[in-house]
Design an enzyme around this catalytic site. Structure first.
Site, PDB file in Angstrom:
ATOM      1  N   HIS A  81       0.823  -1.223   0.000  1.00  0.00           N
ATOM      2  CA  HIS A  81       0.000   0.000   0.000  1.00  0.00           C
ATOM      3  C   HIS A  81       0.856   1.273   0.000  1.00  0.00           C
ATOM      4  CE1 HIS A  81      -3.808  -2.153   0.561  1.00  0.00           C
ATOM      5  NE2 HIS A  81      -3.153  -2.931   1.397  1.00  0.00           N
ATOM      6  N   ASN A  99     -10.767  -2.678   1.351  1.00  0.00           N
ATOM      7  CA  ASN A  99     -10.309  -2.770  -0.040  1.00  0.00           C
ATOM      8  C   ASN A  99     -11.460  -2.424  -0.981  1.00  0.00           C
ATOM      9  OD1 ASN A  99      -7.562  -3.568   0.179  1.00  0.00           O
ATOM     10  ND2 ASN A  99      -8.185  -5.662   0.631  1.00  0.00           N
ATOM     11  N   TYR A 133      -0.762  -4.328  11.593  1.00  0.00           N
ATOM     12  CA  TYR A 133      -0.794  -2.932  11.164  1.00  0.00           C
ATOM     13  C   TYR A 133      -0.113  -1.998  12.169  1.00  0.00           C
ATOM     14  CZ  TYR A 133      -3.463  -3.894   6.963  1.00  0.00           C
ATOM     15  OH  TYR A 133      -3.838  -4.344   5.719  1.00  0.00           O
TER      16      TYR A 133
END
Ligand code: NDP
Length: 494
Positions: A55, A128, A338
């Site tokens: 990303h 997404n 994350y």
């Protein structure tokens, strides 16, 4: 007009000179006492932070989420407790595999990182533009991404590696169907949907909960590029999607998305035909219709890309009361991965960077010190729990996101414990939703043909005949005609 100083505040005569010891003939030796020169060079060498492993290439902007419908029967989340209530939002939309400098019209899944700065803290939706994912076992996540990125020897994306991974891990077939459809090359980030993919929970203060999936649907209409258009634009303007979003916002043409949930009772989850913790599956609309909860309007470009967007860190673990995780193992693993990536990329105090800091008050005194702490660091407040000298009060709400809602283990939780230990073993059932999407593509003139070409052109670059055969078999299990058409194109030289 701004008055120039050095970084430490010293007013300085010029910013375009180097201090030298002159030897009388015009040239000279640079002096270490030239603080301006040394600081300028040293800072330049250090102005990059690690690029996101995935990303990396993204557009970003700010906006507002508005609650449009009464949701109080399904959640006690504060940002959804009143129709008309508005919550500030940061949105970052990315491709996944390619680097920050890559062309943004490259065929890829698109990430949708959205931070809602609610009055009870940050809620991050890390979604997404497809409703499913390639794998359902988190240990495969790094392998999946490596197979989509650069080959360890040639340093080029490699169709051999890509198809080798996907034929060996066929649970990704549903997501491959999305990737190679027209939606794999959106013509604009404003004309694209986003989906939670994971199942989440809406919880209430009485301890009850519903399973949900979230859908964010563009009000500009879906718009995609064909493969040829996307490839041409990648060469002409690799920042096409960034430019499109930025310029639309600058000109006051603010994009809007409606936000919906599908809602499922926990009892239904136990008997539903699909495992609701399997991220390769959707809940068909017919079984679970969309129910609107809000509207997102994106209306302000970043003041500075680095501070607002590059330093932004999103995590599915950032939740608020009324919103909770499900047992989806991919979600559980992402809740670790994350923040871990953010700590590596931005440092231990990344949550206090302006773009990440909640708009709600924060009092978290057991998380303090660390590199680059710009806060007051809780002054003299105790840095240990349970102080009687300076007592801390706590929320009374039973809806804290990661806490069990009941003090005893319910029958449903026992059931969750059993079904969430699934493996990635495939069965015929796993091809059904991919087949349904193949049927959906057939509703639109030429879409199936474009799909076959999109797949065939990459498979044609696979060197080993057996591996190409594996790809035909994979698609044959979706639909025998589909597999045969890909094989005929590739082996016939396209
Ligand atoms: P429906 O017949 O009710 O709806 C099909 C959905 O497919 C549409 O609502 C649209 O979702 C989406 N769609 C339309 N064109 C495309 C395309 N070119 N590429 C990808 N998606 C497209 O179907 P079901 O709910 O029974 O699902 C059938 C299949 O549709 C699924 O297997 C899944 O692949 C796909 N789909 C399903 C979604 C779901 O949550 N049920 C969401 C998205 C796709 P949208 O309105 O969100 O654009």
């Amino acid at each position: 007009m701004s008055h120039y100083t050095l970084a430490e505040g010293c007013p300085y005569a010029r910013n375009d000179t180097t201090v030298q010891l002159r030897n009388g003939s015009g040239g000279g030796l640079v002096l270490l006492q030239d603080t301006q020169l040394i600081e300028t060079l040293a800072h330049f060498s250090r102005e990059r932070i690690p690029e996101r492993t995935v990303h990396a290439k993204a557009a970003g902007a700010y906006g507002v989420f508005e609650c449009t419908h009464d949701c109080t029967d399904i959640t006690s989340a504060s940002f959804l407790n009143t129709v008309g209530k508005k919550t500030d939002v940061l949105l970052r939309v990315s491709t996944v595999g390619p680097e920050s400098g890559s062309a943004d019209t490259t065929r890829d899944v698109h990430g949708w990182g959205m931070k809602l700065y609610t009055d009870e803290g940050n809620l991050d939706w890390v979604f997404n533009n497809t409703p499913v994912f390639f794998v359902r076992d988190p240990i495969k996540f790094p392998s999946l991404n490596r197979s989509h990125k650069r080959h360890p020897r040639t340093h080029r994306p490699d169709p051999n590696m890509f198809w080798d991974f996907h034929t060996a891990n066929p649970e990704g077939i549903h997501q491959l169907m999305h990737l190679f459809s027209d939606r794999g090359t959106p013509a604009s980030l404003r004309h694209m949907n986003a989906y939670s993919g994971h199942t989440y929970k809406f919880t209430k203060e009485d301890g009850s909960f519903k399973y949900i999936k979230i859908h964010i649907k563009t009000q500009q209409g879906i718009k995609n590029f064909t493969r040829e258009e996307a490839t041409k634009i990648a060469g002409e303007n690799p920042d096409f999607l960034l430019e499109d979003l930025y310029e639309a916002i600058e000109s006051g043409n603010y994009p809007v998305w409606n936000v919906y949930v599908q809602v499922m009772d926990s009892k239904d989850a136990e008997t539903y035909k699909w495992n609701i913790f399997d991220m390769t599956k959707v809940w068909p609309h017919q079984d679970y219709p969309l129910r609107q909860i809000g509207r997102l309007t994106v209306n302000r470009n970043p003041r500075n890309y680095f501070t607002d967007i590059e330093q932004a860190a999103f995590s599915p673990s950032n939740m608020v009361p009324g919103f909770a995780p499900s047992a989806d193992p991919m979600l559980q693993a992402r809740m670790f991965a994350y923040p871990d990536a953010a700590r590596y990329r931005l440092g231990t105090n990344y949550q206090t960077l302006p773009t990440n800091a909640p708009h709600a008050p924060v009092y978290c005194p057991y998380q303090r010190d660390g590199f680059m702490n710009f806060t007051t660091n809780y002054g003299s407040d105790p840095n240990y729990i349970g102080s009687s000298l300076h007592p801390t009060t706590f929320a009374t709400s039973a809806t804290s996101p990661s806490r069990p809602v009941a003090s005893t283990i319910t029958e449903h939780e026992k059931w969750v414990g059993e079904v969430s230990s699934f493996t990635t073993t495939m069965s015929e059932v796993d091809y059904e939703q991919a087949r349904a999407l193949w049927g959906v593509l057939g509703r639109e003139e030429g879409h199936q043909e474009r799909f076959v070409e999109n797949v065939s052109l990459t498979v044609a670059k696979v060197e080993r005949r057996e591996l190409r055969g594996g790809v035909y078999d994979l698609f044959r299990r979706v639909d025998s005609d589909l597999g045969a058409r890909i094989e005929a194109k590739v082996e016939g030289g396209i």
